[in-house]
Design a protein around this motif. Structure first.
Motif, PDB file in Angstrom:
ATOM      1  N   LYS A  86       0.851  -1.196   0.000  1.00 10.89           N
ATOM      2  CA  LYS A  86       0.000   0.000   0.000  1.00 10.89           C
ATOM      3  C   LYS A  86       0.885   1.244   0.000  1.00 10.89           C
ATOM      4  CE  LYS A  86      -3.107  -2.657   2.756  1.00 10.89           C
ATOM      5  NZ  LYS A  86      -3.122  -3.262   4.033  1.00 10.89           N
ATOM      6  N   LYS A  87       0.429   2.289  -0.674  1.00 12.20           N
ATOM      7  CA  LYS A  87       1.166   3.548  -0.705  1.00 12.20           C
ATOM      8  C   LYS A  87       0.720   4.382   0.496  1.00 12.20           C
ATOM      9  CE  LYS A  87       2.822   6.678  -4.180  1.00 12.20           C
ATOM     10  NZ  LYS A  87       2.649   7.140  -5.532  1.00 12.20           N
ATOM     11  N   LEU A  88       1.660   4.801   1.326  1.00  9.40           N
ATOM     12  CA  LEU A  88       1.318   5.445   2.594  1.00  9.40           C
ATOM     13  C   LEU A  88       1.783   6.894   2.660  1.00  9.40           C
ATOM     14  CD1 LEU A  88       2.350   2.543   4.984  1.00  9.40           C
ATOM     15  CD2 LEU A  88       0.103   3.043   4.095  1.00  9.40           C
ATOM     16  N   LEU A  89       1.478   7.684   1.637  1.00  6.76           N
ATOM     17  CA  LEU A  89       1.922   9.069   1.660  1.00  6.76           C
ATOM     18  C   LEU A  89       1.002   9.991   2.457  1.00  6.76           C
ATOM     19  CD1 LEU A  89       3.334   9.523  -1.930  1.00  6.76           C
ATOM     20  CD2 LEU A  89       4.572   9.227   0.186  1.00  6.76           C
ATOM     21  N   GLY A  92      -4.240  10.092   5.621  1.00 10.82           N
ATOM     22  CA  GLY A  92      -5.417   9.221   5.574  1.00 10.82           C
ATOM     23  C   GLY A  92      -5.056   7.779   5.278  1.00 10.82           C
ATOM     24  N   SER A  93      -4.111   7.558   4.368  1.00 11.46           N
ATOM     25  CA  SER A  93      -3.726   6.181   4.036  1.00 11.46           C
ATOM     26  C   SER A  93      -2.905   5.553   5.150  1.00 11.46           C
ATOM     27  CB  SER A  93      -2.968   6.137   2.723  1.00 11.46           C
ATOM     28  OG  SER A  93      -1.774   6.859   2.830  1.00 11.46           O
ATOM     29  N   THR A  94      -2.046   6.353   5.812  1.00 12.98           N
ATOM     30  CA  THR A  94      -1.304   5.800   6.943  1.00 12.98           C
ATOM     31  C   THR A  94      -2.245   5.489   8.095  1.00 12.98           C
ATOM     32  OG1 THR A  94      -0.764   8.053   7.649  1.00 12.98           O
ATOM     33  CG2 THR A  94       0.915   6.861   6.429  1.00 12.98           C
ATOM     34  N   THR A 122      -1.910  12.176  15.377  1.00 14.26           N
ATOM     35  CA  THR A 122      -2.381  12.230  14.000  1.00 14.26           C
ATOM     36  C   THR A 122      -3.376  11.114  13.733  1.00 14.26           C
ATOM     37  OG1 THR A 122      -0.221  13.079  13.383  1.00 14.26           O
ATOM     38  CG2 THR A 122      -1.627  12.316  11.605  1.00 14.26           C
ATOM     39  N   CYS A 123      -3.138   9.976  14.331  1.00 13.96           N
ATOM     40  CA  CYS A 123      -4.039   8.838  14.141  1.00 13.96           C
ATOM     41  C   CYS A 123      -5.406   9.118  14.765  1.00 13.96           C
ATOM     42  CB  CYS A 123      -3.424   7.588  14.755  1.00 13.96           C
ATOM     43  SG  CYS A 123      -4.404   6.121  14.517  1.00 13.96           S
ATOM     44  N   ARG A 124      -5.400   9.765  15.918  1.00 14.22           N
ATOM     45  CA  ARG A 124      -6.654  10.028  16.632  1.00 14.22           C
ATOM     46  C   ARG A 124      -7.390  11.267  16.134  1.00 14.22           C
ATOM     47  NH1 ARG A 124      -3.747   9.793  21.988  1.00 14.22           N
ATOM     48  NH2 ARG A 124      -3.357   7.595  22.261  1.00 14.22           N
TER      49      ARG A 124
END
Length: 170
Positions: A86-89, A92-94, A122-124
């Motif tokens: 998966k591309k994690l740039l 949102g994708s990370t 950032t995740c929350r």
């Protein structure tokens, strides 16, 4: 695992009694243990002193910790290999990769975020920005009607219509 009634010191004392000359059945009857327990002790602690037994126990504990660390690192490597597809740039994708690791792999949020390289804040993060679905179509209409107008002039036209939007958002 059930904890033994006897300490290493007591077990080694019982084994030394056997070396002196008492029979195994007499020792088992005297101390209230089974023959199998006695022979297991003899195979594990035979010929040891108390200090040797303590060293053995410490080595077993350290070995268990190292095995656990190795298992975790192998699991991390396999998870990273699955994520590599998966591309994690963008965040949102990370964030989706973190939630995948939490849901599918059973990771904790802290571990999943450190594995992906994303800060836990950032995740929350949940955006509290008001929705602009009503403004976008009108802005597109104005831009198609007046092609030569820039975003500053379009902002003025929206304000005249009563739509209040921050100029930075345009």
């Amino acid at each position: 695992m059930k904890r033994s009634r006897f300490t290493e010191k007591q077990i080694i004392g019982i084994l030394k009694e056997h070396q002196v000359g008492l029979s195994a059945t007499d020792l088992c009857r005297k101390h209230g243990i089974s023959d199998a327990t006695f022979y297991n002790w003899r195979s594990k602690y035979g010929g040891m002193d108390v200090s040797d037994a303590k060293k053995l126990k410490a080595l077993e504990a350290e070995n268990a910790k190292l095995k656990k660390l190795l298992a975790e690192s192998v699991m991390d490597v396999s998870t990273l290999k699955e994520i590599l597809g998966k591309k994690l740039l963008p965040p949102g994708s990370t964030r989706s990769a973190v939630y995948w690791a939490i849901d599918d792999k059973g990771y904790s949020q802290r571990r999943a975020c450190s594995l992906v390289g994303l800060d836990r804040k950032t995740c929350r993060y949940a955006s509290r920005r008001p929705a602009d679905e009503a403004i976008r179509p009108r802005l597109r209409e104005l831009a198609s009607e007046r092609r030569r107008f820039g975003y500053r002039r379009l902002h003025i036209l929206l304000r005249r219509e009563g739509i209040k939007v921050n100029h930075k958002k345009l």
